[in-house]
Design a protein around this motif. Structure first.
Motif, mmCIF file in Angstrom:
data_model
loop_
_atom_site.group_PDB
_atom_site.id
_atom_site.type_symbol
_atom_site.label_atom_id
_atom_site.label_comp_id
_atom_site.label_asym_id
_atom_site.label_seq_id
_atom_site.Cartn_x
_atom_site.Cartn_y
_atom_site.Cartn_z
ATOM 1 N N TRP A 31 0.826 -1.206 0.000
ATOM 2 C CA TRP A 31 0.000 0.000 0.000
ATOM 3 C C TRP A 31 0.862 1.258 0.000
ATOM 4 O O TRP A 31 0.466 2.276 -0.576
ATOM 5 C CB TRP A 31 -0.980 0.021 1.176
ATOM 6 C CG TRP A 31 -0.328 0.071 2.526
ATOM 7 C CD1 TRP A 31 -0.037 -0.978 3.334
ATOM 8 C CD2 TRP A 31 0.140 1.242 3.211
ATOM 9 N NE1 TRP A 31 0.580 -0.539 4.482
ATOM 10 C CE2 TRP A 31 0.700 0.811 4.440
ATOM 11 C CE3 TRP A 31 0.147 2.590 2.918
ATOM 12 C CZ2 TRP A 31 1.248 1.707 5.354
ATOM 13 C CZ3 TRP A 31 0.702 3.475 3.833
ATOM 14 C CH2 TRP A 31 1.238 3.032 5.030
ATOM 15 N N LEU A 32 2.044 1.195 0.612
ATOM 16 C CA LEU A 32 2.926 2.359 0.629
ATOM 17 C C LEU A 32 3.512 2.622 -0.758
ATOM 18 O O LEU A 32 3.602 3.765 -1.199
ATOM 19 C CB LEU A 32 4.045 2.160 1.653
ATOM 20 C CG LEU A 32 5.025 3.320 1.815
ATOM 21 C CD1 LEU A 32 4.298 4.584 2.244
ATOM 22 C CD2 LEU A 32 6.095 2.956 2.825
ATOM 23 N N THR A 37 3.475 6.020 -5.551
ATOM 24 C CA THR A 37 3.324 6.074 -7.005
ATOM 25 C C THR A 37 2.170 6.983 -7.405
ATOM 26 O O THR A 37 2.291 7.798 -8.333
ATOM 27 C CB THR A 37 3.092 4.653 -7.559
ATOM 28 O OG1 THR A 37 4.185 3.831 -7.162
ATOM 29 C CG2 THR A 37 2.992 4.662 -9.064
ATOM 30 N N THR A 38 1.051 6.876 -6.715
ATOM 31 C CA THR A 38 -0.118 7.703 -7.025
ATOM 32 C C THR A 38 0.158 9.180 -6.774
ATOM 33 O O THR A 38 -0.148 10.032 -7.614
ATOM 34 C CB THR A 38 -1.328 7.247 -6.180
ATOM 35 O OG1 THR A 38 -1.585 5.879 -6.463
ATOM 36 C CG2 THR A 38 -2.554 8.070 -6.481
#
Length: 50
Positions: A31-32, A37-38
């Motif tokens: 998730w990190l 990236t997002t």
């Protein structure tokens, strides 16, 4: 030094030492990676548009 799954202390994936600050990460969560990236993609898009 090789690592096998039966060892108690695996080698750190990331280690940062700056002055008195010492950060060690054993496992980087998925998730990190997705969050970084997002946010990076959104910031890059915003920067390219301005």
């Amino acid at each position: 030094m090789s690592y096998t799954k039966d060892q108690a202390n695996p080698p750190a994936r990331f280690e940062l030492r700056v002055g008195g600050l010492h950060v060690t990460v054993q496992r980087i969560p998925g998730w990190l990676v997705a969050l970084v990236t997002t946010v990076g993609g959104a910031a890059g898009t915003w920067w390219a548009q301005h």
